[in-house]
Structures are given as C-alpha cells and as structure tokens.
Scaffold this active site. Structure first.
Site, short mmCIF file in Angstrom:
data_model
loop_
_atom_site.label_atom_id
_atom_site.label_comp_id
_atom_site.label_asym_id
_atom_site.label_seq_id
_atom_site.Cartn_x
_atom_site.Cartn_y
_atom_site.Cartn_z
NE ARG A 55 32.18 36.69 31.27
CZ ARG A 55 32.43 37.40 30.36
NH1 ARG A 55 32.19 37.88 29.33
NH2 ARG A 55 33.95 37.93 30.64
CB THR A 56 30.67 36.05 38.20
OG1 THR A 56 31.46 35.42 37.28
CG2 THR A 56 30.23 35.39 39.44
CE LYS A 84 39.95 53.23 55.50
NZ LYS A 84 38.43 53.54 55.97
NE ARG A 105 35.11 36.01 40.34
CZ ARG A 105 35.09 35.90 38.79
NH1 ARG A 105 35.78 36.59 38.05
NH2 ARG A 105 34.16 35.08 38.26
CG HIS A 133 33.44 30.36 38.83
ND1 HIS A 133 32.34 30.85 39.28
CD2 HIS A 133 33.82 31.20 37.84
CE1 HIS A 133 32.21 32.25 38.73
NE2 HIS A 133 32.87 32.10 37.60
N1 CP Z 1 32.93 33.53 33.58
C1 CP Z 1 33.17 34.20 34.22
O1 CP Z 1 33.43 33.87 35.59
O2 CP Z 1 33.42 35.40 33.69
P1 CP Z 1 33.91 36.90 34.84
O3 CP Z 1 35.29 36.42 34.98
O4 CP Z 1 33.72 37.79 33.81
O5 CP Z 1 32.97 36.87 35.88
#
Ligand code: CP
Length: 308
Positions: A55-56, A84, A105, A133
């Site tokens: 999703r993100t 590396k 991320r 998040h």
């Molecule tokens: N909700 C969420 O962060 O989903 P993903 O880990 O798929 O990005």
C-alpha cells in the site's frame, strides 16, 4: 540544507492546523482527483524502500503519477548500492540530485530522520521500525473524517499488537490531539501498549484510557474499531509469535452488538485477525481506507512541494 524545508518524519512536528489542512486537501482530491492531474508535472518522487510494502509504496507512486509527476526508486535495497555497504546518509545525498522529494521505509527507527539531515529535498517517513508511520495516520484520519464526519470526540478501540504496531503508536498520539473521548486498548498482556506512551497520554490529555483482553467485553461502546496484525517481523523468536498470532480473530458474531455506525478499520495487510466473512459488513471499511491513502498522499506531496 534548504531553508524552511519541511519533511514528514513524525506528525508531532506538525500543528493540528497543518495536519487538518492535509486531510482536508486529501478529502477535496478524493471528490475530483482529475482536477489535480497536472499539479506535479516535471517533478520526480523517489521511493526508497528498505522493507517490503504494498500500500504505502504503490499508493505514493500512484499519487505522484496521478499528479502528473514521475517516479524512481527501489523496493529491495539489495538491488541498489546498499548491498555494497552504502549508508543511508550517502544514498540520500546522491538521490537528492535525481529527485525532488523522497519517501523512505526502513527497519531502523530514526533512519528517515537521519536521511533528512543529509538532504536538500523533502523526506517522508514511510515507516521506521516499530516507531512511527505518519502517512498511515494521515490515511486513517482522512478515513475517519470521511466515514464519521469529524475527527473529534470518538471512542476508539485498538486491538491486536499494540506493542510493536507503529500504525497504532502514530494514530494514538495524533487522535489524542483531536479530542478523542476514550481509547480502549485490547491486546494480550505480552503486546500491551508501551507504558511510556500511556504515561505520555495521561500527562498531556484529558481523556480516558482503559485496557481489556476481549473485544466482546467492550464492542457496544466503540465508534471505531481499529484492528491490527501481530507484527511477526518484530518478534525475537518464532515461538512467541506462534503463541500470540491468533489472539484476536474478528468474526460476524463478535460484532453483533456493535453500533450500527461503528466503523472497522485496519491498516492492512491482514493475516488472520479479521475473518473474510466480515468484509461484507457495511461497517468494514478497511479497503476504502487503503483507497484514502492515495488521496491523502497526493495532498501531502503537493504540500511538501509547495504546489498550489
Ligand atoms: N499499511 C501499510 O503500511 O501497508 P504496506 O506495508 O503494504 O505498505
């Protein structure tokens, strides 16, 4: 570093007014997304994902493409020079030449914050370890505003892995700022919300917090039920995970006494914690929630790039 440059590392750096502006713009975009199709023409978004995501990552990429911009990036750091041994600081320094804004991320808490110190472009935290998040929280806020009509005065139940779930930590801290009436924390003893966070809430907000073990004990009080996955990747041993993985499985029977207008949210992905039979209940809005993530991320990109 550019003067006045704004990143999104955590929503604690934003005023409630700034948060509300992003959510409101996200709602406006959701009503007529095509109006915004050229807002970021010529701009490039870099997605730097050192951890898996559906999703993100894809909603950010889709957001930039729907704003008329372009995307570059990696979804497996091993396909980049990270394999590396290149540091986050050096990677982001270089990416600043190739992109106008970057989303990161990373499994380590604080990695996006560190990246922001070494770059001339806005950095967005797309999840750092078990920490925060913030763009999931913006997604959740837009969903709550859209389906409950307001962000204020709700009784919110949070169920599952409240210890490691970064979506829960971000959401609680932010919703407390929008006059939440009560948080109901539903978790096994091993996965309770960290004491430091409970203390922070009690010291800073006039709201009620209760802790229960079973959803059924409290379901009729809730305006919002926020389900979460047990975070397998954060456990130190598999045995502990296996013991707790099916602590909560939401079924039709468990929501039979819930309010008619309660909403069931989940940041997704789900594993076992919501039975598929619940998907057909009109209160189950978790897939629409993922859709809201697209619009709020379009809004965030526009704000950080200062696009009108
Ligand atoms: N909700 C969420 O962060 O989903 P993903 O880990 O798929 O990005």
């Amino acid at each position: 570093m550019k003067k006045n440059l704004k990143h999104l590392i955590g929503l604690q750096d934003y005023s409630t007014k700034e948060i509300k502006e992003i959510v409101d713009l996200g709602e406006k975009i959701s009503l007529s997304p095509k109006k915004y199709s050229n807002k970021c023409h010529g701009k490039i978004l870099a997605t730097l994902f050192y951890e898996p995501s559906t999703r993100t990552k894809f909603s950010f990429e889709s957001a930039m493409l729907r704003l008329g911009g372009n995307i570059i990036g990696f979804s497996d750091a091993n396909t980049s020079s990270v394999s590396k041994g290149e540091s986050v600081a050096d990677t982001i320094r270089v990416m600043s030449f190739y992109a106008d804004i970057a989303v990161m991320r990373h499994p380590k808490e604080g990695a996006p914050k560190l990246a922001a110190e070494y770059t001339s472009i806005p950095i967005i935290n797309a999840g750092d370890g078990g920490h925060l998040h913030p763009t999931q929280t913006l997604t959740d806020l837009l969903t709550i505003q859209k389906y409950k009509g307001s962000l204020e005065n709700h009784v919110i139940g949070l169920c599952g892995d409240l210890k490691y779930g970064r979506t829960v930590h971000s959401l609680i801290k932010t919703m407390a700022r929008f006059n939440t009436k009560k948080f109901v924390l539903i978790s096994p003893e091993e996965l309770m919300l960290p004491n430091s966070l409970k203390r922070y809430l009690k010291e800073n907000y006039d709201l009620e917090i209760i802790e229960v073990r079973k959803i059924e004990e409290i379901i009729e009080d809730l305006d919002i039920l926020y389900m979460t996955r047990i975070q397998r990747e954060r456990f130190f041993n598999e045995e502990d995970y296996l013991k707790l993985k099916d602590s909560y499985i939401l079924t039709k029977d468990k929501i039979k006494n819930a309010k008619k207008d309660m909403i069931i949210m989940h940041p997704l992905p789900r594993v076992n914690e919501i039975a598929y039979e619940v998907d057909e209940d009109k209160r189950a809005i978790y897939f629409n929630q993922a859709k809201m993530g697209l619009f709020v991320r379009m809004a965030l990109i526009m704000k950080l790039l200062e696009v009108e």
